[in-house]
Structure formats: structure tokens, C-alpha cells
Design a protein around this motif. Sequence first.
Motif, PDB file in Angstrom:
ATOM      1  N   LYS A  88       0.673  -1.355  -0.200  1.00 16.49           N
ATOM      2  CA  LYS A  88      -0.120  -0.101  -0.162  1.00 16.49           C
ATOM      3  C   LYS A  88       0.891   1.207   0.048  1.00 16.49           C
ATOM      4  O   LYS A  88       0.349   2.225  -0.563  1.00 16.49           O
ATOM      5  N   GLU A  89       1.913   1.138   0.627  1.00 18.59           N
ATOM      6  CA  GLU A  89       2.982   2.220   0.510  1.00 18.59           C
ATOM      7  C   GLU A  89       3.484   2.629  -0.731  1.00 18.59           C
ATOM      8  O   GLU A  89       3.469   3.762  -1.180  1.00 18.59           O
ATOM      9  N   LEU A  90       3.567   1.510  -1.634  1.00 23.67           N
ATOM     10  CA  LEU A  90       4.316   1.641  -2.926  1.00 23.67           C
ATOM     11  C   LEU A  90       3.042   2.343  -3.734  1.00 23.67           C
ATOM     12  O   LEU A  90       3.439   3.091  -4.665  1.00 23.67           O
ATOM     13  N   LEU A  91       1.679   1.724  -3.632  1.00 22.34           N
ATOM     14  CA  LEU A  91       0.839   2.077  -4.344  1.00 22.34           C
ATOM     15  C   LEU A  91       0.385   3.726  -4.284  1.00 22.34           C
ATOM     16  O   LEU A  91       0.184   4.560  -5.040  1.00 22.34           O
ATOM     17  N   GLU A 117       9.843   5.860  -4.696  1.00 21.55           N
ATOM     18  CA  GLU A 117       9.649   4.575  -5.335  1.00 21.55           C
ATOM     19  C   GLU A 117       8.210   4.814  -6.081  1.00 21.55           C
ATOM     20  O   GLU A 117       8.370   4.276  -7.555  1.00 21.55           O
ATOM     21  N   GLY A 118       7.421   6.079  -6.017  1.00 21.47           N
ATOM     22  CA  GLY A 118       6.595   6.109  -6.875  1.00 21.47           C
ATOM     23  C   GLY A 118       7.051   6.957  -8.123  1.00 21.47           C
ATOM     24  O   GLY A 118       6.531   6.605  -9.442  1.00 21.47           O
ATOM     25  N   PHE A 119       7.905   7.641  -8.025  1.00 17.68           N
ATOM     26  CA  PHE A 119       8.696   8.408  -9.323  1.00 17.68           C
ATOM     27  C   PHE A 119       9.388   7.309  -9.847  1.00 17.68           C
ATOM     28  O   PHE A 119       9.318   7.537 -11.174  1.00 17.68           O
ATOM     29  N   ALA A 120      10.001   6.407  -9.426  1.00 18.21           N
ATOM     30  CA  ALA A 120      10.833   5.622  -9.948  1.00 18.21           C
ATOM     31  C   ALA A 120       9.925   4.692 -10.693  1.00 18.21           C
ATOM     32  O   ALA A 120      10.446   4.175 -12.026  1.00 18.21           O
TER      33      ALA A 120
END
Length: 381
Positions: free
Chosen positions: A77-80, A370-373
Motif C-alpha cells: 500500500k505504501e508503494l501504491l 519509489e512512486g517516481f521511480a
Amino acid sequence: MQWTPVGSEPLPPPLPPTRVDFTGNRTEFRKLVTKGAMLELVTFGFYRFWLVTDIRRHLWTHTAVDGDAAEYTGRAKELLIGFLVALAILVPIYLAYFLIGIEFERWQGFASVPLFLAFYAFGQFAIFRARRYRLTRTVWRGVRFWMDGSGWAYSLRAMLWGLLVFLTLGLALPWREAALERYKMQHTHYGDLTGDFEGDGWTFFKRGWWLWLLSPIALLIFPLAPFLYAEFKAREWRWWLDGVRIGGVSLSSQLPHDAFYGLNWKVIGWWTLLSAAFGAYMVGGMLLVVTLSGVSAEEMFAGDNAAKSIPMVVMMVIGYFAAALAINIVMRVYLQRDLWAKVLETVEVHNIAAAADVRGSGKLAGALGEGFADGLDVAGF
């Protein structure tokens, strides 16, 4: 009586280096990524955040140093959420560029230069911040890794070094890698221990200068390109591992220069086989449609009739997704799990006792990096 003055006792011999053990089961990993790839397909790609989390947990928890395995505490959920926030920032940039291109069509080619630079800067920022996120979710012996430092400062360094690499036709690449790794490691911590990187560009250059000379030839001769790339990555991994320091702990590796030949060629072999299977599937599907429809092959494939045929389009889409799914599984098995195992089996940890009395420190980092990546397709695992 004989006595020895305090401080003159002989020092005990240093402890032998500690091996890194990887105990992950290959079949278990293959089932994990196969299930995850299928769920990615039915969820239009959104399951990838859960799949990435499962892959990291598998690799981390089956990697043990001095008998103790690491732990990955990140959540999907953190990555999402990080991806959605990053998307909210990136989409307006894409939209603005699109509108500018429509309004000033003749300047669109020039406008792509600042757009490329902006995304390159964002990509380097994302690489740094994604690494920070992964480290703060990595725990060993109850102590968390963490990072400080500025993602934008790292991005600026990467851009300046990238310009130098461009101007020197790639010759400055070893020094770029050394400078960026040093910045990352000097801002990496394990509890209250601080990292460092002792690798230097000259050592890296001496190990691979001849690969630079052969790179133009590799662009023209396909079988040579995977060989050179595998050779370069093996030398880079070994150079990087030999330079890593965390407090008084150091790493070394005896990774052979040909360690990745087999992995790369297996991926290429599978890609060739799956491409051939996809081609055979499409030919068989076309013949089946022609037979069932009663329309001659000449009429079916005249002009764009095939593209307008609903059965043909459906079969093409199904075949494409099936091939992409299979290739995705192959790459994760060979270039993530098998590469991880092959590297770790050569790693030795020196002076592990220096990490025996460590106090926890640092705080959790957000998943925006991580979202940008993920949004810029520069994410690692």
C-alpha cells in the motif's frame, strides 16, 4: 612470578570472513512471480506493487549473514500511494508538454530537450529516494538501515557527471559511478554505523577499458552485445562489492567475469522461443479465422481488413499479453532471483564483529521516491 604490563597482551587473530547464505527455493520463487504476473494481468498492472513487495520479502528473508536473515518490512500500500502521488505530479508535466507541442508545433522538437532533462533529473532523484525507502524497510538483527542526504543534490551530481560522460564518449563513466556510489554510501547507515565507499574510478576503468573499445562493434554485431553487457555487469558488481563499507565492516567478492553469461543467454533463448511461439500462434489463428469465416486469405488480408476483423484483433491481443506475461516471468526468475543468488554466493563479510554492538537510529522514509521511480520506469528491486 611473571607479569605482563597492561596493554602489551598479544592481540587475538582476526576472525575469518563470514559467508553470505542464500536459501531461497527457485521453484517457490517461480510460482510466486507466475501467480503475481497473472494477477498483474487481470488488475491492469496494479498488482505489481504487491508482487514487488513479495519478491523483496522472498529475497531478503532467505539472505542470511552470520546465521541471521534480513527482513523486509515494506508494504504494498505504501508503494501504491507513493505511485499515485508521483503520478499526480508527473501527469500535469506530460499534459503541459502536450499542449505546448500543439500550440507551438514547430518548437516541439526543441521543447523535447528540456523535457528530457527534467525527466532525467526526476529519474535520478527517484533512484536516490527509492533506495532510501528500501533501506529503511530493511532490518537485520533488529536494527534498521537508513539514509540521509538530499535526493536533489544527488540528482545534480548525476546530471553533471552525465554531461561529462557524454562529452567524453563514455570514458568518464567509471569516475561517475564511483562518485555517485560514494555519495550514496556516505549517506547510508546501519543503526549508528555510517557507510562509505572506497572504490575508485581508475580501478573500475582498468577492469573494463577494453569493453569500451569494443562497444561500437557490439552495436553492429548482435551476439556480441549480450556478451559485453554481461561482462561489464559482472566486473561492476565485483568492483562495487569490494568498495562497500559499513562502519568497520567490509565486503569482498570473487565474482568471476563470466558469471552472467549463462543468465543473459538463457533470457535471450527464452525470448527467441516465445517469439517463435507467438508467431506460430498468430499464423495458426489466421488460418483458423480464414477457415471458419469462409473468406479467402487474399480477401482477408487485403488492405486493412485483418485489422478490422474482431476475431483477429482479439487473438492478437490475447497472444501479445500471453507472450509479455511469459517474458516477464523469465526475466524475473533469471535476472532477479538467479542473479541475486549468483552474486551472493561469492560475497564474504569481513570484521562482522564491528556490527555486534549497534544502536538503532534513523527514521522511516516515505514511498514517494519509489512512486517516481515506478512512474519513470527507473525502479529497481
